[in-house]
Design an enzyme around this catalytic site. Structure first.
Site, short mmCIF file in Angstrom:
data_model
loop_
_atom_site.label_atom_id
_atom_site.label_comp_id
_atom_site.label_asym_id
_atom_site.label_seq_id
_atom_site.Cartn_x
_atom_site.Cartn_y
_atom_site.Cartn_z
N TYR A 142 7.01 7.24 4.00
CA TYR A 142 6.90 8.53 3.31
C TYR A 142 7.72 9.62 3.99
CZ TYR A 142 2.96 6.57 0.64
OH TYR A 142 2.18 5.81 -0.17
N LYS A 189 2.53 -6.04 7.80
CA LYS A 189 3.34 -7.08 7.15
C LYS A 189 4.31 -7.63 8.19
CE LYS A 189 4.24 -9.38 3.33
NZ LYS A 189 3.27 -10.40 2.87
N ASP A 221 -1.16 -8.01 1.97
CA ASP A 221 -1.51 -8.68 0.73
C ASP A 221 -2.83 -9.42 0.85
OD1 ASP A 221 -0.13 -10.23 2.55
OD2 ASP A 221 1.14 -11.23 1.08
N ASP A 245 -2.57 4.23 2.28
CA ASP A 245 -2.68 4.96 1.01
C ASP A 245 -3.22 4.03 -0.08
OD1 ASP A 245 -2.42 6.83 -0.99
OD2 ASP A 245 -0.24 6.94 -0.91
N ASP A 249 -7.59 3.53 -1.51
CA ASP A 249 -7.96 3.70 -2.91
C ASP A 249 -8.68 2.47 -3.45
OD1 ASP A 249 -6.96 6.22 -2.94
OD2 ASP A 249 -5.30 5.83 -4.29
#
Length: 365
Positions: A142, A189, A221, A245, A249
């Site tokens: 970001y 990852k 994942d 992020d 959620d």
């Protein structure tokens, strides 16, 4: 105690829910003899409409000069066609960077009263879910280098992390785990990303300082699958900006509703923290008095705990929320399959009513 709180209502339902949180803070101030001074900050879409930019410098200064910041939500379809540098979401990145809040704490807790709203089977959710997601907030993709080719057919965003950025967030995660169930899961990852490999290297170094805390690793994942398959395996999840992020959620939904989850963005304690519900601006229900204000009210509790050191006051708010739920009151998003029953019983609350109920229960304590 006298403190300055910057209110950043933002867009959509932001002003609706922030107003209820302020009512709760005022009851706390009166009950314990504190004085909270509020100043409103324009940020996001409303700042674009008023000033032509998502975070004007003079508005940012108000936030920086406060003792804590309470944010509602920013964004909406109205501003979706603007260039990326002028989108409302740039206000969030600007606030986080300027306030130097590098850690986002997102507790994903399934309140026992809201078990009916949990989409998972009873044998999966069990007696409850209690996960703390510690998300790195000011680095990664970001904030990394980004750009696009002259013809507009190629674009890139860069995931970049330094040792200090990684080490400080990992240490915070271990410290929280030490006082919880003593387990840290690093989500990354590392089979693909070189930056994730650095996270693992530093995690191995840091865990030596926390011999009582278990450390394990999951690829993002797999972690997203495990959150649905067996959420109770998690205690503290530490992860990068983008992964955090997304996962936070997902975690909010397995606990019943995104409308119940608060968050705290904190740094080294030298400046104000930024506290906000994790839900979005939901412009389609703005001003309709149906948004759930509890996540914002619980964010105000986190503000009292982390920035002001007022543990009893924060706990009082959380107990009041629990008492309201115990008494059967629900907003639409947390009523679940009990929606019609709540309507018949007169226990379906709108934004203002739910805020008033929390205030009422605080007065009884």
């Amino acid at each position: 105690m006298e403190k300055k709180i910057a209110l950043i209502p933002g867009d959509g339902i932001g002003p609706d829910v922030v107003a209820e949180a302020v009512n709760v803070l005022e009851v706390i101030a009166k009950k314990y003899g504190h004085k909270f001074e509020y100043q409103t900050v324009y940020a996001g879409g409303n700042a674009i409409d008023k000033f032509g930019k998502p975070l004007p410098e003079e508005q940012l200064e108000i936030a920086k000069n406060s003792d804590a910041c309470l944010l509602g939500a920013v964004g909406g379809p109205k501003w979706d066609t603007l260039p990326s540098e002028l989108r409302p979401e740039r206000a969030l990145l600007g606030l986080r960077g300027a306030l130097k809040v590098y850690a986002n704490l997102r507790p994903a807790v399934m309140w026992p009263q809201l078990k009916e709203a949990c989409p998972l089977k009873d044998e999966i959710a069990g007696e409850g879910i209690d996960i703390l997601i510690v998300r790195e907030l000011t680095g990664g993709i970001y904030f990394g280098e980004k750009g696009k080719s002259e013809d507009g057919n190629v674009a890139w965003d860069t995931e970049k992390y330094s040792r200090p950025e990684i080490e400080r967030i990992l240490r915070m995660g271990f410290e929280f785990a030490k006082n919880r169930r003593k387990k840290v899961t690093l989500v990354d990852k590392a089979n693909i990303l070189v930056s994730s490999q650095l996270w693992r290297k530093i995690a191995e170094e840091i865990k030596v300082d926390f011999p009582d805390v278990e450390l394990n690793y999951l690829y993002v994942d797999n972690a997203s699958m495990q959150l649905v398959k067996n959420p109770r395996q998690f205690d503290v999840i530490v992860t990068s900006n983008m992964f955090g992020d997304i996962l936070s959620d997902e975690a909010s939904q397995i606990t019943g509703s995104i409308g119940m989850l608060a968050s705290a963005s904190i740094g080294d304690g030298t400046g104000p923290g930024l506290y906000e519900p994790i839900h979005g601006s939901a412009p389609d229900i703005a001003g309709l008095d149906i948004a759930n204000p509890l996540a914002t009210i619980l964010s105000a509790a986190m503000l009292l705990r982390y920035d002001f050191g007022l543990e009893k006051e924060a706990s009082d708010i959380e107990k009041a929320v629990s008492a309201v739920l115990d008494d059967g009151w629900r907003c639409r998003d947390i009523a679940g399959s009990m929606l019609e029953e709540c309507k018949k019983a007169g226990k379906l609350a709108g934004t203002k009513k739910m805020g008033q109920l929390v205030v009422s229960y605080l007065g009884r304590a």
